[in-house]
Design an enzyme around this catalytic site. Structure first.
Site, mmCIF file in Angstrom:
data_model
loop_
_atom_site.group_PDB
_atom_site.id
_atom_site.type_symbol
_atom_site.label_atom_id
_atom_site.label_comp_id
_atom_site.label_asym_id
_atom_site.label_seq_id
_atom_site.Cartn_x
_atom_site.Cartn_y
_atom_site.Cartn_z
ATOM 1 N N HIS A 70 0.878 -1.225 0.116
ATOM 2 C CA HIS A 70 -0.009 0.011 -0.099
ATOM 3 C C HIS A 70 0.813 1.055 -0.153
ATOM 4 O O HIS A 70 1.700 1.371 0.894
ATOM 5 C CB HIS A 70 -0.772 0.091 1.372
ATOM 6 C CG HIS A 70 -1.868 -1.108 1.536
ATOM 7 N ND1 HIS A 70 -3.052 -1.234 1.074
ATOM 8 C CD2 HIS A 70 -1.431 -2.422 1.927
ATOM 9 C CE1 HIS A 70 -3.346 -2.263 1.310
ATOM 10 N NE2 HIS A 70 -2.607 -3.171 1.800
ATOM 11 N N PHE A 71 0.964 2.023 -1.110
ATOM 12 C CA PHE A 71 1.887 3.141 -1.029
ATOM 13 C C PHE A 71 1.034 4.487 -1.102
ATOM 14 O O PHE A 71 1.680 5.445 -1.248
ATOM 15 C CB PHE A 71 2.521 3.069 -2.435
ATOM 16 C CG PHE A 71 3.904 1.969 -2.476
ATOM 17 C CD1 PHE A 71 4.087 1.537 -1.090
ATOM 18 C CD2 PHE A 71 4.473 1.808 -3.650
ATOM 19 C CE1 PHE A 71 5.102 0.600 -1.275
ATOM 20 C CE2 PHE A 71 5.354 0.673 -3.573
ATOM 21 C CZ PHE A 71 5.874 0.060 -2.386
ATOM 22 N N ASN A 102 -6.774 0.816 -2.020
ATOM 23 C CA ASN A 102 -7.573 1.639 -1.025
ATOM 24 C C ASN A 102 -6.736 2.861 -0.666
ATOM 25 O O ASN A 102 -6.587 3.414 0.429
ATOM 26 C CB ASN A 102 -7.511 0.598 0.373
ATOM 27 C CG ASN A 102 -6.063 0.329 0.762
ATOM 28 O OD1 ASN A 102 -5.172 0.238 -0.011
ATOM 29 N ND2 ASN A 102 -6.107 0.247 2.055
ATOM 30 N N HIS A 187 -9.447 -9.819 0.832
ATOM 31 C CA HIS A 187 -9.029 -9.591 2.236
ATOM 32 C C HIS A 187 -10.132 -10.225 2.766
ATOM 33 O O HIS A 187 -11.422 -9.821 2.953
ATOM 34 C CB HIS A 187 -9.045 -8.149 2.542
ATOM 35 C CG HIS A 187 -8.863 -7.736 3.722
ATOM 36 N ND1 HIS A 187 -7.827 -7.302 4.306
ATOM 37 C CD2 HIS A 187 -9.480 -8.193 5.102
ATOM 38 C CE1 HIS A 187 -7.747 -6.870 5.528
ATOM 39 N NE2 HIS A 187 -8.822 -7.729 6.108
ATOM 40 N N HIS A 242 -3.369 -12.896 2.614
ATOM 41 C CA HIS A 242 -2.762 -12.873 4.255
ATOM 42 C C HIS A 242 -3.556 -13.694 5.182
ATOM 43 O O HIS A 242 -4.336 -13.302 6.210
ATOM 44 C CB HIS A 242 -2.648 -11.412 4.871
ATOM 45 C CG HIS A 242 -3.751 -10.328 4.420
ATOM 46 N ND1 HIS A 242 -5.116 -10.794 4.483
ATOM 47 C CD2 HIS A 242 -3.622 -9.170 4.107
ATOM 48 C CE1 HIS A 242 -5.773 -9.584 4.124
ATOM 49 N NE2 HIS A 242 -4.789 -8.646 3.973
ATOM 50 N N ASP A 313 2.676 -6.824 2.620
ATOM 51 C CA ASP A 313 1.555 -6.076 2.965
ATOM 52 C C ASP A 313 2.009 -4.713 3.651
ATOM 53 O O ASP A 313 1.548 -4.538 4.529
ATOM 54 C CB ASP A 313 0.478 -6.902 3.709
ATOM 55 C CG ASP A 313 -0.641 -6.186 3.917
ATOM 56 O OD1 ASP A 313 -1.056 -5.149 3.186
ATOM 57 O OD2 ASP A 313 -1.633 -6.407 4.712
#
Ligand code: DOR
Length: 450
Positions: A70-71, A102, A187, A242, A313
């Site tokens: 997630h950047f 997101n 997820h 995950h 993650d």
């Protein structure tokens, strides 16, 4: 594999004498690169080359692909941006990243994907691709543009986490799975069970060690079972992200025909309740870090072939945000830069082989996502390499971290095994902690329409 070379060949780069992890095993061998691709693998002594690197004593791995990061750009750049996230990745030996939707706005339209691709192209330290967010709203439209270049798949959140992306109901999940044919990554935490647990387990409590109780093993198992059953109905595969519980692994082991499985380095390395006692909210992530018996089941599944992919993650939040009183503190930890050393340490401690690790972070993404010529050391493939020193001992520190957030849950942890060089399509991007040149490009997928 002996190479009979035409005298005319001049390589751009030769990696000499490394212990090279090939699909058929580890061999001490040379690799010749021309035009960003692997041209030859064999004894290349005496060959003509513009440049060479002596890899004696080092292991040459296929470039590490971190397929869940997630950047935060656009919208949450106080935590990270594409440039700093990819810089951290390359510093840690990662050659390609798949980034999550997101952000703010959510990545759920052609315009938002185009915007991310444009932003990434400005300063890209690694190769990259983006997930598209799957919601009840986007589902019916996916068929038209899910195959645009630079998209690695569709991501669904069945349980709320950071951001507004949520497909909690079976109907919403079905609307995504009934469309298109790209990888759907999930997820899997059951929003309804978690909402009920909030009232009965979390209540007004501020104890972060309750994180793995209200975001319960039952909520994970329920969501995982639901998505696998819906996928079967539509004759689709799903990629379940995950996984944290022993019960899910028992279930997924029996449904490999439908689901591929991802594990995270954090869940293999930290466990409850110690992680919450030591790190507090710095160990807070979704799905949560759980007790040792769950972690043991994850290791078993990793080594018996149930698991397909390993990722970080990387989910950065600032230390100020993490200092908020639980449960206001956000979930997620940085990890893209520490993925390689943390996992090499596990190799040195005998928990998995180097070959299995390469399967999980290179061959797994290649197979599941249908990469074009990326993910293994083979003639014709992209010349992506993560060169590591398995004997180098080093201490992970906050000060080393290139992420904007500047912290890691592994601060002060001594590891054995360290990335020495990151080479992307024949270009040296990181050499002994020095960052050289950002040359990242979008990753190509077999399903992509160009
Ligand atoms: O802990 C998490 N943080 N899990 C997620 O799924 C999202 C992530 C984030 O974006 O912060």
């Amino acid at each position: 594999m002996m190479i009979f070379m035409s005298k005319k060949i001049k390589y751009d780069l030769v990696l000499k004498n490394g212990s090279v992890v090939l699909p058929e095993g580890i061999k001490t061998i040379d690799i010749g690169v021309i035009n960003e691709s692997i041209r030859d693998i064999g004894n290349l002594s005496g060959s003509d080359t513009y440049d060479f690197i002596d890899c004696s004593g080092l292991h040459v791995l296929p470039g590490v692909i971190d397929s869940q990061v997630h950047f935060r750009e656009p919208g949450l750049e106080n935590k990270e941006n594409l440039e700093s996230g990819m810089l951290a990745a390359a510093a840690g030996g990662v050659t390609a990243v798949f980034e999550m939707p997101n952000t703010n706005p959510l990545t759920i339209t052609p315009e938002t994907i185009e915007d991310k691709l444009k932003r990434a192209s400005r300063v890209a330290w690694t190769d990259y691709a983006f997930y598209l967010g799957g919601t009840g709203r986007t589902g019916p439209n996916l068929g038209g543009w899910e195959n645009a270049p630079g998209i690695c798949g569709i991501k669904i959140f069945m349980g709320a986490s950071t951001g507004d992306l949520l497909a909690a109901s079976d109907e919403e999940v079905a609307s995504v799975l009934s469309n298109g044919k790209r990888v759907v990554a999930v997820h899997a935490e059951d929003q309804y069970i978690m909402e009920a647990n909030m009232k009965t387990i979390l209540k007004d409590n501020h104890d972060v060690s309750l994180h793995c109780k209200w975001r319960s093993p039952e909520s994970c198992l329920s969501a995982t079972k639901r998505v696998v059953m819906i996928a079967k109905k539509f004759n689709r595969r799903v990629h379940v992200l995950h996984i944290t519980t022993s019960e899910e692994m028992d279930f997924l082991r029996k449904h490999k025909d439908t689901a591929s499985v991802e594990l995270l380095a954090n869940h293999l390395t930290l466990h409850a309740p110690e992680c919450y006692e030591k790190l507090g909210t710095l160990a807070q992530q979704n799905p949560p870090i759980r007790e040792k018996h769950h972690q043991d089941a994850l290791w078993k599944a990793l080594n018996d072939g149930t698991v397909d992919i390993l990722a970080s993650d990387h989910a950065p939040h600032t230390l100020e945000e993490k200092a908020e009183i639980y449960p206001k503190s956000p979930s997620g930890t940085p990890g893209v830069q520490t993925l390689v050393p943390v996992m090499l340490n596990h190799v040195n401690e005998g928990r998995l082989t180097l070959e299995r690790l390469v399967e999980l972070w290179s061959y797994g993404p290649e197979r599941i996502h249908g990469l074009v010529n990326k993910g293994r050391i083979k003639e014709g493939y992209n010349a992506d390499f993560t060169i590591v020193d398995l004997n180098k001992e080093n201490t992970i520190t906050n000060a080393q971290q290139k992420s904007k957030t500047g912290w890691t849950p592994f601060d002060g942890v001594k590891v054995k095994g360290w990335p020495i060089m990151t080479i992307i399509r024949g270009n040296v991007v990181m050499r002994e902690d020095e960052m050289l040149e950002p040359i990242g490009k979008p990753v190509l997928f077999k399903e992509t329409i160009n």
